[in-house]
Design a protein around this motif. Sequence first.
Motif, PDB file in Angstrom:
ATOM      1  N   VAL A   1       0.868  -1.173   0.000  1.00  0.00           N
ATOM      2  CA  VAL A   1       0.000   0.000   0.000  1.00  0.00           C
ATOM      3  C   VAL A   1       0.908   1.227   0.000  1.00  0.00           C
ATOM      4  CG1 VAL A   1      -1.862   1.243   1.140  1.00  0.00           C
ATOM      5  CG2 VAL A   1      -1.755  -1.252   1.285  1.00  0.00           C
ATOM      6  N   GLY A   2       0.649   2.173  -0.906  1.00  0.00           N
ATOM      7  CA  GLY A   2       1.549   3.306  -1.040  1.00  0.00           C
ATOM      8  C   GLY A   2       0.842   4.636  -1.196  1.00  0.00           C
ATOM      9  N   LEU A   3       1.541   5.681  -0.793  1.00  0.00           N
ATOM     10  CA  LEU A   3       1.076   7.053  -0.972  1.00  0.00           C
ATOM     11  C   LEU A   3       1.885   7.717  -2.071  1.00  0.00           C
ATOM     12  CD1 LEU A   3       0.793   8.290   2.738  1.00  0.00           C
ATOM     13  CD2 LEU A   3      -1.087   7.629   1.230  1.00  0.00           C
TER      14      LEU A   3
ATOM     15  N   THR B   1       5.424   3.787   1.722  1.00  0.00           N
ATOM     16  CA  THR B   1       4.760   2.498   1.558  1.00  0.00           C
ATOM     17  C   THR B   1       4.627   1.768   2.884  1.00  0.00           C
ATOM     18  OG1 THR B   1       6.837   1.325   1.157  1.00  0.00           O
ATOM     19  CG2 THR B   1       5.692   2.197  -0.764  1.00  0.00           C
ATOM     20  N   SER B   2       3.779   0.745   2.854  1.00  0.00           N
ATOM     21  CA  SER B   2       3.674  -0.236   3.921  1.00  0.00           C
ATOM     22  C   SER B   2       3.101  -1.499   3.303  1.00  0.00           C
ATOM     23  CB  SER B   2       2.786   0.272   5.062  1.00  0.00           C
ATOM     24  OG  SER B   2       2.772  -0.668   6.120  1.00  0.00           O
TER      25      SER B   2
ATOM     26  N   GLN C   1      -4.843  -5.468   7.133  1.00  0.00           N
ATOM     27  CA  GLN C   1      -4.710  -4.114   7.668  1.00  0.00           C
ATOM     28  C   GLN C   1      -3.337  -3.530   7.352  1.00  0.00           C
ATOM     29  OE1 GLN C   1      -5.347  -5.134  11.755  1.00  0.00           O
ATOM     30  NE2 GLN C   1      -7.585  -5.045  11.598  1.00  0.00           N
ATOM     31  N   PHE C   2      -3.276  -2.214   7.201  1.00  0.00           N
ATOM     32  CA  PHE C   2      -2.007  -1.540   6.928  1.00  0.00           C
ATOM     33  C   PHE C   2      -1.946  -0.238   7.714  1.00  0.00           C
ATOM     34  CE2 PHE C   2      -4.990   0.263   3.908  1.00  0.00           C
ATOM     35  CZ  PHE C   2      -4.698   1.621   3.933  1.00  0.00           C
TER      36      PHE C   2
ATOM     37  N   TYR D   1      -2.891   4.033  -2.987  1.00  0.00           N
ATOM     38  CA  TYR D   1      -3.104   2.900  -3.883  1.00  0.00           C
ATOM     39  C   TYR D   1      -2.684   1.613  -3.172  1.00  0.00           C
ATOM     40  CZ  TYR D   1      -2.857   6.685  -7.357  1.00  0.00           C
ATOM     41  OH  TYR D   1      -3.047   7.853  -8.064  1.00  0.00           O
ATOM     42  N   ALA D   2      -3.227   0.506  -3.631  1.00  0.00           N
ATOM     43  CA  ALA D   2      -2.757  -0.820  -3.221  1.00  0.00           C
ATOM     44  C   ALA D   2      -2.246  -1.539  -4.457  1.00  0.00           C
ATOM     45  CB  ALA D   2      -3.877  -1.627  -2.565  1.00  0.00           C
ATOM     46  N   LEU D   3      -1.212  -2.350  -4.285  1.00  0.00           N
ATOM     47  CA  LEU D   3      -0.559  -2.985  -5.431  1.00  0.00           C
ATOM     48  C   LEU D   3       0.034  -4.324  -5.016  1.00  0.00           C
ATOM     49  CD1 LEU D   3       0.667  -2.839  -8.350  1.00  0.00           C
ATOM     50  CD2 LEU D   3       2.615  -1.649  -7.322  1.00  0.00           C
ATOM     51  N   ASN D   4      -0.330  -5.373  -5.741  1.00  0.00           N
ATOM     52  CA  ASN D   4       0.349  -6.662  -5.604  1.00  0.00           C
ATOM     53  C   ASN D   4       1.538  -6.618  -6.551  1.00  0.00           C
ATOM     54  OD1 ASN D   4       1.018  -9.255  -4.958  1.00  0.00           O
ATOM     55  ND2 ASN D   4      -0.771 -10.207  -5.871  1.00  0.00           N
TER      56      ASN D   4
END
Length: 647
Positions: A163-165, A182-183, A190-191, A204-207
């Motif tokens: 998960v990133g900003l 990121t985290s 949960q993040f 955003y979330a990213l695999n």
Amino acid sequence: MKFRVYHLICALTTVVIMAAFAVSCANMASPNGGPYDEKPPVLLSSTPQLLQTNYVGKKIELTFDEIIQIEKPSENVIVTPPQKSLPVIRTAGKKIVIELQDTLQNDVTYTIDFTSSVSDNNEKNPIENFSFAFSTGNEIDSMAVSGTVLNAMDLEPMPGILVGLHKNLEDTAFTTTAFTRTSKTNDKGQFTIRNVAEGTYRIYALNDANRDYKFDQPGEDIAFYDSIIIPSFVPATRQDTIWKDSLTVDTIMVVDYNRFLPDSIVLRLFKEKFQRQYMLRPERTQQNLFTLKFNAPLDTLPVIELIDNPPSEEWYFQQIPDDPVSVNYWIKDSLIYQRDTLHLSITYLRTDSLMQLELKTDTVHLAARRQSATSQRRTRAKDDQPPPIEFLTPTFSISGVAEVYDTLSITFPEPILDLSKDIFTLELQEDTLWNQVEFNFVQDSVNVLRYYFERSWKYNEKYRLTVDSAQIYSIYGKWNDKIQSSFGFKSDDAYGHLFLEISDISSPAFVELLDANDAPLRKATVKDGGALFINLLPNKYYARLIVDTNENGKWDTGNYADKLHPEEVYYSPVFYEIRANWKVDEPWNVLSRSLIKQKPMDITKNKPKDVTRPKRNYKEESKTPSRSSGGMGGMGGMGGLRGLGGF
């Protein structure tokens, strides 16, 4: 005399001592190591210091109060801002050593987020949500943003998702540049992104398949959030509990803290409707049949040409079986399918290097499977005998006692010639008589070897379907033996009915009833304020609602370029117990719970790990007899002594 008395006293003393040992050993407890170490490791010191500013080094050392370990550091340890080169992370006794490979940026807060991967070496007690921060500038950024990532299609919590900003608010930032901070999600999805500077961001979330911190692979799972994120905080209070021991509460304290916002973001993860398309290895499973298989469902069927001596007319019969990624080709002409090898030109759509579909032509050579030597000997041995008749034997979808909502179909093992409805006789039993009834006869639009008998079946009805012999012929000359199939339907009191009264949803939608494995069993459109399910077998059912925006009757994924989110999915937080001959009406306020609390844990597959170590009652363990207490007292006692001596 004294000598005899002396020996008698010694003998009695020996017996008493052995008896005492026997009694004591018979009740001897197994040794225990005392109570579990239930506390996670404690950070004692570090270089740089925690939250140190103006740090210029690239090596970080953390020292704990006991020997520690890190579980999968390359996966679970997140350094932010993201690093182009992976840091070197190792443990050395009570130390963790991190060596950053990238040049550090100026005036930036660095966070090393260990998630819950750090634990002591013996009992594996993890430090929950452990992170370490320092700054290369004069200040430590202290804001935080948190939330949950769910699978958009089934609301499963998604662990291990990046998960990133982005400080850059342009839409293209997600696809062209790495995240600002990121985290990663934990096992509950949960993040928390820590040490965020004040400002405005997109999240955003990213695999991240290729670990470049941006969405540049069509197959990567993603999620995006429409609103701009502005980190902030508000003063708040919470209750902290101090325990006397593992069971007794000492004090409950009210503690002031800063609550960082937003802290309840929900990101719905999806994969865009894209799959590289290519052909798998063709198969010729029998002389008159070959199959083309693809990795994804086809929109356009391939074009097949016979290279050597092509016939003047169509030489194959094309069938799409129940598997949507395959096409069967039945060869009509015996002069062709008797060839040892077929040389074919196949033109089909394939994904090119630019992720576009292009026409591709391949030449393939399909050899027929040869008979084994044993089969050939058997064939020669039977040459003097007339071969048995090999009938054309279809299969029916139902037989015996069926459900009233079942569909009756007949499927043939190979292509047939000019099948007519008139050869079938369908009869309904009324009292003791069998009366012929009408029905519709329809060919399947996809699998052309399947045909449906359409009729409104009713409870308790019994039917008989018959076909005389030699009425159906395949293109290879086989014919049917006489066919007779009997079937019936259950009575109405064998079923229950469910009506779900839907509120909060005004868009087109449908509801799926699910089994205990979260698999859909039945589907009903939401109309007149609810979804009706009739003729349900007695069972326990779960339900999910899909907002069917385009009204195509199925869930559709999203698309980032078009800023299109996947269709919304909601779960009923309760199950519905259906019993025979019951009618159940249940209200369902779809939006009464947040998404993260909707899906029942019973059907959630990504269940959170149990991080609570079982309590060991070491005081009671000391009272437990050892295994040597059984059998004869003297033997057990001596056995206990030998055991202690060895220990």
